[in-house]
Design a protein around this motif. Sequence first.
Motif, PDB file in Angstrom:
ATOM      1  N   ARG A   7      20.914  -3.358   6.770  1.00 23.74           N
ATOM      2  CA  ARG A   7      20.299  -3.671   5.473  1.00 23.74           C
ATOM      3  C   ARG A   7      18.920  -4.261   5.778  1.00 23.74           C
ATOM      4  NH1 ARG A   7      23.158  -6.191   0.433  1.00 23.74           N
ATOM      5  NH2 ARG A   7      23.598  -3.975   0.325  1.00 23.74           N
ATOM      6  N   THR A  55      15.201  -5.845   4.437  1.00 22.67           N
ATOM      7  CA  THR A  55      14.475  -6.541   3.388  1.00 22.67           C
ATOM      8  C   THR A  55      13.015  -6.618   3.816  1.00 22.67           C
ATOM      9  OG1 THR A  55      16.436  -7.875   2.892  1.00 22.67           O
ATOM     10  CG2 THR A  55      14.320  -8.652   2.012  1.00 22.67           C
ATOM     11  N   ASP A  58      19.996  -0.492   2.049  1.00 26.05           N
ATOM     12  CA  ASP A  58      20.877  -0.139   3.160  1.00 26.05           C
ATOM     13  C   ASP A  58      20.320   1.081   3.871  1.00 26.05           C
ATOM     14  OD1 ASP A  58      22.650  -2.197   2.536  1.00 26.05           O
ATOM     15  OD2 ASP A  58      23.804  -0.928   1.177  1.00 26.05           O
ATOM     16  N   GLU A  87      25.318  -4.559   9.912  1.00 26.61           N
ATOM     17  CA  GLU A  87      26.598  -4.659   9.211  1.00 26.61           C
ATOM     18  C   GLU A  87      27.634  -5.354  10.090  1.00 26.61           C
ATOM     19  OE1 GLU A  87      28.596  -1.530   6.457  1.00 26.61           O
ATOM     20  OE2 GLU A  87      29.419  -1.237   8.476  1.00 26.61           O
TER      21      GLU A  87
END
Length: 118
Positions: free
Chosen positions: A104, A106, A61, A82
């Motif tokens: 978030r 990745t 996050d 979000e």
Amino acid sequence: MMSTTPAATGFFIHDAFEPEKYEPFILGQVQWVRRPGDGDRPALSAGFWHVTTEEAPEPFDLLIEADETLHIIEGHLRIEIEGGESFDLTAGSVASFNKGTRTRWTVLKDTTEFFVYS
């Protein structure tokens, strides 16, 4: 690499991206083009950020703490906003986030991006 400082010229010039000049960052590594506070501009900075899948094996996050614009040079990131959409960013992708955006991230493939905080 040629570079100048604002004290001497009022502007910055970097004519090369040099991975060997990376230094540790909060996550991954950074090569600063303009450090926070350079030229008496505390809210403006820019650089190259590199992160590997080993450094970020799990999603993380991130609260965007300044307006941020980025350009993916190589690699693959997934950024989820979000309460909103998810975006896959690969080489050539550009994104811009407002300060305060909750995200978030990745790291799907080792990634290098150019970023500007303002």
